[in-house]
Design a protein around this motif. Structure first.
Motif, PDB file in Angstrom:
ATOM      1  N   THR A   1       3.699   5.059  24.951  1.00 22.26           N
ATOM      2  CA  THR A   1       4.285   3.729  24.802  1.00 22.26           C
ATOM      3  C   THR A   1       4.417   3.108  26.191  1.00 22.26           C
ATOM      4  O   THR A   1       4.420   3.830  27.196  1.00 22.26           O
ATOM      5  N   PRO A   2       4.529   1.780  26.261  1.00 28.24           N
ATOM      6  CA  PRO A   2       4.733   1.147  27.570  1.00 28.24           C
ATOM      7  C   PRO A   2       5.947   1.721  28.289  1.00 28.24           C
ATOM      8  O   PRO A   2       5.930   1.883  29.512  1.00 28.24           O
ATOM      9  N   LEU A   3       7.008   2.051  27.545  1.00 28.71           N
ATOM     10  CA  LEU A   3       8.194   2.621  28.188  1.00 28.71           C
ATOM     11  C   LEU A   3       7.843   3.936  28.876  1.00 28.71           C
ATOM     12  O   LEU A   3       8.231   4.180  30.023  1.00 28.71           O
ATOM     13  N   GLN A   4       7.091   4.767  28.174  1.00 30.94           N
ATOM     14  CA  GLN A   4       6.668   6.029  28.785  1.00 30.94           C
ATOM     15  C   GLN A   4       5.804   5.768  30.014  1.00 30.94           C
ATOM     16  O   GLN A   4       5.933   6.448  31.031  1.00 30.94           O
ATOM     17  N   GLY A   5       4.941   4.767  29.907  1.00 28.06           N
ATOM     18  CA  GLY A   5       4.102   4.403  31.042  1.00 28.06           C
ATOM     19  C   GLY A   5       4.948   3.987  32.238  1.00 28.06           C
ATOM     20  O   GLY A   5       4.689   4.380  33.374  1.00 28.06           O
ATOM     21  N   TYR A   6       5.994   3.220  31.953  1.00 26.63           N
ATOM     22  CA  TYR A   6       6.857   2.743  33.036  1.00 26.63           C
ATOM     23  C   TYR A   6       7.594   3.906  33.698  1.00 26.63           C
ATOM     24  O   TYR A   6       7.706   3.978  34.924  1.00 26.63           O
ATOM     25  N   VAL A   7       8.097   4.818  32.860  1.00 30.31           N
ATOM     26  CA  VAL A   7       8.789   5.993  33.403  1.00 30.31           C
ATOM     27  C   VAL A   7       7.839   6.785  34.298  1.00 30.31           C
ATOM     28  O   VAL A   7       8.201   7.183  35.410  1.00 30.31           O
TER      29      VAL A   7
ATOM     30  N   LEU B   1      17.780   4.448  28.791  1.00 30.43           N
ATOM     31  CA  LEU B   1      18.147   3.032  28.773  1.00 30.43           C
ATOM     32  C   LEU B   1      17.141   2.251  27.930  1.00 30.43           C
ATOM     33  O   LEU B   1      17.507   1.418  27.089  1.00 30.43           O
ATOM     34  N   GLY B   2      15.864   2.552  28.153  1.00 30.77           N
ATOM     35  CA  GLY B   2      14.799   1.878  27.411  1.00 30.77           C
ATOM     36  C   GLY B   2      14.929   2.119  25.920  1.00 30.77           C
ATOM     37  O   GLY B   2      14.818   1.194  25.107  1.00 30.77           O
ATOM     38  N   ILE B   3      15.184   3.375  25.556  1.00 30.93           N
ATOM     39  CA  ILE B   3      15.340   3.725  24.137  1.00 30.93           C
ATOM     40  C   ILE B   3      16.513   2.953  23.549  1.00 30.93           C
ATOM     41  O   ILE B   3      16.413   2.333  22.481  1.00 30.93           O
ATOM     42  N   ALA B   4      17.634   2.968  24.303  1.00 28.78           N
ATOM     43  CA  ALA B   4      18.837   2.303  23.806  1.00 28.78           C
ATOM     44  C   ALA B   4      18.583   0.813  23.609  1.00 28.78           C
ATOM     45  O   ALA B   4      19.121   0.186  22.691  1.00 28.78           O
ATOM     46  N   LEU B   5      17.757   0.238  24.503  1.00 29.79           N
ATOM     47  CA  LEU B   5      17.479  -1.191  24.394  1.00 29.79           C
ATOM     48  C   LEU B   5      16.359  -1.478  23.397  1.00 29.79           C
ATOM     49  O   LEU B   5      15.982  -2.625  23.184  1.00 29.79           O
ATOM     50  N   GLY B   6      15.839  -0.419  22.823  1.00 29.58           N
ATOM     51  CA  GLY B   6      14.824  -0.592  21.789  1.00 29.58           C
ATOM     52  C   GLY B   6      13.447  -0.997  22.298  1.00 29.58           C
ATOM     53  O   GLY B   6      12.703  -1.679  21.607  1.00 29.58           O
ATOM     54  N   TRP B   7      13.110  -0.572  23.574  1.00 30.93           N
ATOM     55  CA  TRP B   7      11.783  -0.939  24.098  1.00 30.93           C
ATOM     56  C   TRP B   7      10.676  -0.082  23.513  1.00 30.93           C
ATOM     57  O   TRP B   7      10.785   1.090  23.403  1.00 30.93           O
TER      58      TRP B   7
END
Ligand SMILES: Nc1nc2c(ncn2[C@@H]2O[C@H](COP(=O)(O)OP(=O)(O)OP(=O)(O)O)[C@@H](O)[C@H]2O)c(=O)[nH]1
Ligand SMILES: [Mg+2]
Lengths: 658, 77
Positions: A598-604, A652-658
């Motif tokens: 996911t983009p979130l994983q990419g960002y991490v 944080l990303g998960i909590a914000l629903g990204w």
């Protein structure tokens, strides 16, 4: 016969390295701020069939060293026994430059040539110098030149050769002081006379340095004369100072300038002092407490925009070309294993890394522009107040900016910081600054996951990295003892860099990226290809890559990443570009990466790659500039910080629903 | 006779002669070598409330930190 040694010495930023490069044909780093060269560099130059060893020294304002780079220069001049000393003098600030020259003369160095550089600038400023007279007054050959334009180099070479062959009678002028000071110099000289020390250094120099309380010379005297000998001399100096009501170093420095001023009147005159209005205005803007920061934001935004706007299309095009080449090549290779190695391993891995060369080149181009223009010293002035709050001196912004290119020279450049504590802290946080290798990883991942927002997302990683570096400096400076040094920096003339020198300069610094791709990254890609195909290919769960990755997986899962990220980060320790090639080899294509994460994983992954560890070369540099413990501590600290930030962003990303 | 004031008191455009430098010997020798010593004429180019003072001395521009500029004593010209 051993080669004769020629030392290039002088104040910072006077053009020593420019001359060195012109003599040797080399391409050492030249930049328009004080403190570019921080270690001595050697090269060879030939003239009339004879070979000479040229040594480029770090710039130094005097022979009293305040920082490590100055110490390197001082030690070489004191103990290196050069056959010829080329004292490079900046024609636009002769008064200050001759202070060092007088110290060199007083120290009794022989065979000196003065290279009067930046004549072009001096003329523009209306400074008139009678070179013949200057040479006569100083008692050594003076050669005028504009090293940047290549004018006067022939004459300089000839002068060096004549002096090296002992064909020039030299008679360096030595400053004279007031009768009272001279009497004290005489007195101390008599005390030292006949000692072993006196056979090593000129008596007069020792006496003057003692009167100035030069720490190194005090140590020398203690070593040779013992504690009592030193004490009797120092008591005498105390008495003298009491009589004067003033510190002797102050008196001597003042009189030295008075003496130099008297000399310069004999060979130099100022025309109409047409003050540099444009430079004054630029300074007013660039170091202004409000406009200066706005200007800085615009400058760095511009650099970023420039690199991405021109670099990414080129990168795309190159990546495409490599893929096409691989597709074309594949049917021509019969052996299946070999085909896999070449097409997936080498072209897929190394080609992917190489496609980022345009961005790296453009980054160095932009940095070189800022360096040559004269911006670095201004940023240091602008940032002084803010950086102090984080426990860093203003000058430490220069290593941080250099870190955007490569952290290894950036760590070395901390040598110019006067204070040991400042140096250690600056070195400690430097690897957080994303170097050009990490630029390629950041742009690779942000292009995959964020499409047209990629530049913005990439910028956020840079902001994060600088914030972490500053926060860490604040934290670490609390634990390192020592006092921060007072701030004083020279502001060089603004120069408009020539296109050619920018191109040469950027290539010199970015070619390492290509060389690395052909060596370390190539080996890495082959190795990774092997690990991910044996004993069975990835996907079977039995490949070595999966076995290694699964070992780290539980930890990686804390920040939402899997075994593939673990393997790529592991290889990234050697060189950060390996993160790209590993992902390329394991996934096969950028599309496959986009589908798997996911983009979130990419960002991490982007954030962690940027922060997690210095590359091997940077760890080596930190160790060389401090010690093993400090390098190990930096590494451990970075791993900790990267883990915490990775975990935070993920949750944080998960909590914000990204 | 003119008063002796610290450099930090001067305004942009003013020139002065350095008369004394307070502070440790390390700081002092740093300044001499960079062109700030007794008898030398310096001119203030810029000065901001919280930032360094920019001066011209011996043909070069120097930015001197606030703390340091308070220790350089000068006589106005
Ligand atoms: N106008 C002019 N600029 C010059 C000349 N020679 C060198 N420069 C510029 O002066 C700046 C400093 O040059 P360097 O060769 O890096 O100076 P350096 O003495 O090695 O400096 P450090 O390594 O910091 O001690 C660069 O921006 C050069 O382009 C010259 O003859 N004329
Ligand atoms: Mg240099």
């Amino acid at each position: 016969m051993a080669m004769k040694v020629i030392a290039l010495a002088g104040n910072p930023n006077v053009g020593k390295t420019t001359i060195f490069n012109a003599l040797t044909g080399m391409h050492q780093h030249v930049g328009n701020w004080p403190g570019v060269t921080v270690e001595k560099k050697e090269g060879v130059f030939e003239y009339g069939g004879e070979r000479f060893l040229v040594v480029d020294l770090p710039g130094t304002y005097s022979l009293t060293a305040h920082s490590i780079d100055e110490l390197v220069a001082r030690n070489f001049l004191l103990n290196g026994n050069p056959d010829v000393v080329v004292n490079v003098v900046d024609a636009t600030s002769i008064l200050r430059n001759l202070y060092l020259t007088m110290e060199i003369f007083e120290m009794g160095l022989k065979n000196i040539v003065i290279a009067l550089n930046k004549i072009d600038l001096a003329e523009k400023k209306g400074i008139r110098i009678d070179v013949g007279k200057m040479s006569k007054v100083l008692g050594v050959p003076v050669v005028p030149l504009s090293a940047k334009k290549g004018e006067g180099l022939g004459e300089l070479k000839e002068a060096i050769i004549r002096v090296a062959h002992g064909e020039v009678e030299e008679n360096p002028i030595i400053p004279h002081y007031d009768p009272e000071v001279e009497r004290e110099i005489e007195h101390i000289s008599r005390v030292l006379e006949g000692t072993k020390l006196a056979s090593k250094y000129p008596l007069r120099w020792l006496a003057i340095k003692l009167l100035q309380r030069d720490e190194e010379v005090i140590k020398l005297v203690e070593r040779y004369l013992g504690k009592e000998g030193l004490e009797s001399v120092m008591t005498h100096i105390n008495e003298v100072e009491e009589r004067y009501g003033k510190a002797m170093d102050l008196v001597i420095a003042g009189q030295k300038y008075e003496f130099i001023d008297g000399l310069t009147h004999e060979f130099m005159s100022y025309g109409q002092a047409s003050g540099d209005v444009l430079a004054d205005q630029l300074d007013r803007l660039l170091i202004h407490p409000v406009y200066g920061f706005i200007a800085m934001a615009i400058v760095f935004y511009g650099v970023f925009k420039f690199v991405f706007a021109f670099g990414l299309p080129l990168q795309n095009w190159l990546a495409e070309a490599f893929t096409l080449f691989g597709n074309w090549l594949a049917p021509h290779i019969a052996n299946q294993a070999l085909r896999g190695l070449i097409v997936d391993g080498i072209i897929g891995g190394v080609g992917m890394v190489l496609s980022f060369f345009p961005l790296v080149f453009l980054l160095f181009f932009a940095l070189s522009f800022l360096e040559d223009f004269g911006y670095m010293a201004r940023v240091a002035v602008l940032m002084e107040g803010i950086l102090r709050k984080f426990g860093l001196p203003g000058k430490s912004i220069i290593p941080l900016i250099l870190g955007l290119g490569c952290n290894v020279p950036a760590v070395m450049s901390t040598r110019t910081l006067d204070d040991e504590k400042d140096r250690l802290v600056t070195m400690f946080v430097n690897p957080f600054i994303p170097c050009s290798a990490r630029l390629s990883v950041i742009s690779f991942l942000s292009a995959i996951f964020f499409g047209k927002d990629s530049a913005l997302v990439a910028a956020s990683i840079y902001v994060l990295a600088f914030a972490v570096a500053l926060g860490s400096a604040w934290l670490v400076s609390r634990f390192v003892s020592g006092e921060s040094s007072p701030f004083v920096i020279e502001l060089p003339e603004y120069l408009i860099p020539s296109g050619k020198s920018l191109l040469v300069h950027s290539w010199e610094r970015s070619k390492e990226f290509v060389q690395k791709a052909g060596t370390v990254i190539l080996l890495g890609a082959i190795f990774i290809w092997y690990l991910s195909n044996y004993p069975a290919p990835v996907g079977t769960g039995r490949s070595y890559a999966e076995q290694i990755g699964h070992f780290f997986e539980p930890y990686m899962r804390l920040m939402g990443l899997d075994w593939r990220a673990a393997v790529s980060l592991l290889f990234g320790i050697i060189a950060k570009e390996n993160v790209i090639s590993t992902l390329g080899v394991i996934y096969g294509s950028p599309e496959a990466i986009r589908d798997a994460m996911t983009p979130l994983q990419g960002y991490v992954l982007m954030a962690v790659t940027t922060l997690y560890i210095p590359c091997i070369a940077t760890i080596g540099a930190i160790k060389a500039e401090s010690n093993w413990k400090w390098a190990a501590l930096t590494t451990a600290y970075m791993i900790t910080v990267a883990s915490i930030i990775g975990i935070l962003i993920w949750h944080l990303g998960i909590a914000l629903g990204w | 006779m003119d008063m002796i004031v610290p450099l930090s008191e001067l305004k942009p455009g003013e020139s002065a002669v350095v008369v004394d430098i307070a502070g440790g010997s390390g700081l002092r020798s740093r300044l001499y070598a960079m062109g700030v010593a007794p008898g030398v004429i310096i001119r203030v180019l810029e000065k901001y409330q919280f930032g360094p003072v920019v001066v011209e001395a011996g043909g070069t521009r120097l930015a001197v930190g606030k703390g340091m500029s308070a220790k350089i004593l000068v006589r106005r010209l």
